[in-house]
Design a protein around this motif. Structure first.
Motif, PDB file in Angstrom:
ATOM      1  N   LEU A   1     -21.851  10.597 -18.005  1.00  0.00           N
ATOM      2  CA  LEU A   1     -22.929  10.420 -17.550  1.00  0.00           C
ATOM      3  C   LEU A   1     -23.967  11.502 -17.467  1.00  0.00           C
ATOM      4  CD1 LEU A   1     -21.575   8.410 -14.443  1.00  0.00           C
ATOM      5  CD2 LEU A   1     -22.675   7.192 -16.658  1.00  0.00           C
ATOM      6  N   GLU A   2     -23.440  12.854 -17.254  1.00  0.00           N
ATOM      7  CA  GLU A   2     -24.366  13.811 -17.279  1.00  0.00           C
ATOM      8  C   GLU A   2     -24.787  13.918 -18.696  1.00  0.00           C
ATOM      9  OE1 GLU A   2     -26.291  16.992 -16.188  1.00  0.00           O
ATOM     10  OE2 GLU A   2     -25.394  15.427 -14.826  1.00  0.00           O
ATOM     11  N   LEU A   3     -23.897  13.922 -19.722  1.00  0.00           N
ATOM     12  CA  LEU A   3     -24.381  14.093 -21.061  1.00  0.00           C
ATOM     13  C   LEU A   3     -25.671  13.168 -21.572  1.00  0.00           C
ATOM     14  CD1 LEU A   3     -23.902  15.304 -23.838  1.00  0.00           C
ATOM     15  CD2 LEU A   3     -22.316  13.480 -24.324  1.00  0.00           C
ATOM     16  N   ALA A   4     -25.411  12.064 -20.920  1.00  0.00           N
ATOM     17  CA  ALA A   4     -26.392  10.847 -21.170  1.00  0.00           C
ATOM     18  C   ALA A   4     -27.850  11.261 -20.510  1.00  0.00           C
ATOM     19  CB  ALA A   4     -25.840   9.279 -20.528  1.00  0.00           C
ATOM     20  N   ARG A   5     -27.596  11.766 -19.362  1.00  0.00           N
ATOM     21  CA  ARG A   5     -28.847  12.569 -18.714  1.00  0.00           C
ATOM     22  C   ARG A   5     -29.285  13.450 -19.570  1.00  0.00           C
ATOM     23  NH1 ARG A   5     -26.434  10.353 -13.615  1.00  0.00           N
ATOM     24  NH2 ARG A   5     -24.841  12.241 -13.490  1.00  0.00           N
ATOM     25  N   LYS A   6     -28.570  14.446 -20.138  1.00  0.00           N
ATOM     26  CA  LYS A   6     -29.148  15.428 -20.817  1.00  0.00           C
ATOM     27  C   LYS A   6     -29.750  15.146 -21.947  1.00  0.00           C
ATOM     28  CE  LYS A   6     -25.961  19.147 -19.063  1.00  0.00           C
ATOM     29  NZ  LYS A   6     -24.801  19.995 -19.616  1.00  0.00           N
ATOM     30  N   HIS A   7     -29.279  13.959 -22.606  1.00  0.00           N
ATOM     31  CA  HIS A   7     -30.148  13.387 -23.669  1.00  0.00           C
ATOM     32  C   HIS A   7     -31.214  12.626 -23.373  1.00  0.00           C
ATOM     33  CE1 HIS A   7     -26.463  13.744 -26.131  1.00  0.00           C
ATOM     34  NE2 HIS A   7     -27.210  13.402 -27.192  1.00  0.00           N
ATOM     35  N   GLY A   8     -31.749  12.613 -22.086  1.00  0.00           N
ATOM     36  CA  GLY A   8     -32.951  12.164 -21.391  1.00  0.00           C
ATOM     37  C   GLY A   8     -32.808  10.730 -21.086  1.00  0.00           C
ATOM     38  N   PHE A   9     -31.804  10.341 -20.862  1.00  0.00           N
ATOM     39  CA  PHE A   9     -31.689   8.711 -20.403  1.00  0.00           C
ATOM     40  C   PHE A   9     -31.694   8.641 -18.817  1.00  0.00           C
ATOM     41  CE2 PHE A   9     -29.640   8.470 -24.727  1.00  0.00           C
ATOM     42  CZ  PHE A   9     -30.148   7.237 -25.187  1.00  0.00           C
ATOM     43  N   GLU A  10     -32.339   7.663 -18.355  1.00  0.00           N
ATOM     44  CA  GLU A  10     -32.115   7.249 -17.224  1.00  0.00           C
ATOM     45  C   GLU A  10     -31.100   6.196 -17.106  1.00  0.00           C
ATOM     46  OE1 GLU A  10     -33.796   8.165 -14.666  1.00  0.00           O
ATOM     47  OE2 GLU A  10     -35.733   9.139 -15.515  1.00  0.00           O
ATOM     48  N   ILE A  11     -30.196   5.983 -15.820  1.00  0.00           N
ATOM     49  CA  ILE A  11     -29.282   5.324 -15.836  1.00  0.00           C
ATOM     50  C   ILE A  11     -29.289   4.397 -14.489  1.00  0.00           C
ATOM     51  CG2 ILE A  11     -26.581   5.474 -15.636  1.00  0.00           C
ATOM     52  CD1 ILE A  11     -26.742   8.133 -17.215  1.00  0.00           C
ATOM     53  N   CYS A  12     -28.876   3.177 -14.735  1.00  0.00           N
ATOM     54  CA  CYS A  12     -28.860   2.369 -13.604  1.00  0.00           C
ATOM     55  C   CYS A  12     -27.598   1.317 -13.721  1.00  0.00           C
ATOM     56  CB  CYS A  12     -29.970   1.585 -13.381  1.00  0.00           C
ATOM     57  SG  CYS A  12     -30.444   0.165 -12.197  1.00  0.00           S
ATOM     58  N   ILE A  13     -26.855   0.952 -12.680  1.00  0.00           N
ATOM     59  CA  ILE A  13     -25.804   0.270 -12.663  1.00  0.00           C
ATOM     60  C   ILE A  13     -26.544  -1.365 -12.234  1.00  0.00           C
ATOM     61  CG2 ILE A  13     -23.593  -0.499 -11.529  1.00  0.00           C
ATOM     62  CD1 ILE A  13     -22.874   2.130 -11.212  1.00  0.00           C
ATOM     63  N   LEU A  14     -26.015  -2.320 -13.077  1.00  0.00           N
ATOM     64  CA  LEU A  14     -26.540  -3.510 -12.920  1.00  0.00           C
ATOM     65  C   LEU A  14     -25.254  -4.549 -12.814  1.00  0.00           C
ATOM     66  CD1 LEU A  14     -29.392  -4.840 -12.779  1.00  0.00           C
ATOM     67  CD2 LEU A  14     -28.930  -5.378 -15.404  1.00  0.00           C
TER      68      LEU A  14
END
Length: 189
Positions: free
Chosen positions: A65-78
């Motif tokens: 998840l931290e890697l995804a954030r470093k790639h510039g992604f916002e993350i939301c659980i649905l």
């Protein structure tokens, strides 16, 4: 069979076809998604990020998840799961969430996109169920990624859905040559 009916069946079948099918969230090609203008990742929780009703946040998932954030992604659980379970998990993961989402209805997808000022073209839905995650994502116009379920243990309603999904996957394979990312492994054996 009437040609209009056949056309309708194929259109319905298309609404369950994910854009990608991978083994797990860890196989998401974050670089490719960003290059294609994606910036919001929506995730189902149970059997997508962790096994069903699993209370812990595994360290490899936290790192991913931290890697995804470093790639510039916002993350939301649905998640269709209840508020307290989803809230506690999202808090530990440091991500936004929408619980009791009512997937495949599209309201929660649009709520998440509005929350992050993202368009459907910028959004990705990742989940383990065709009938909820993928069908809802397709209806909302977002890019959809199907993952194999993490575990066999599931809520009883999901076990019923899996039987319908087997038929849909068979039909998707027949019509589009769409098949599992895992050689010789049946979808939810």
């Amino acid at each position: 069979m009437n040609s209009v009916l056949i056309k309708e069946v194929f259109l319905l079948l298309e609404s369950f076809k994910p854009d990608e099918w991978i083994s797990s969230v860890y196989e998401l090609n974050l670089d490719k998604l960003r290059k294609n203008g994606r910036r919001l990742l929506l995730f189902d929780l149970d059997n997508t990020l962790v096994p069903w009703n699993h209370p812990d946040l595994p360290e490899p998932l936290m790192q991913w998840l931290e890697l995804a954030r470093k790639h510039g992604f916002e993350i939301c659980i649905l998640s269709n799961n209840s508020g307290p379970r989803v809230r506690e998990f999202a808090k530990r993961a440091g991500v936004a969430y929408i619980a009791d989402a009512g997937k495949p209805q599209t309201a929660a997808y649009y709520e998440a996109m509005n929350k992050f000022s993202a368009s459907p073209e910028e959004t990705v839905m990742v989940g383990d169920q065709l009938l909820t995650d993928i069908h809802g994502g397709r209806k909302a116009g977002v890019y959809t990624v199907l993952v194999l379920p993490i575990a066999k243990s599931e809520w009883w309603g999901t076990r019923i859905n899996r039987q319908v999904e087997k038929l849909i996957l068979y039909m998707l394979h027949r019509k589009f040559r769409f098949s599992s990312p895992v050689q010789k492994k049946e979808f939810h054996e």
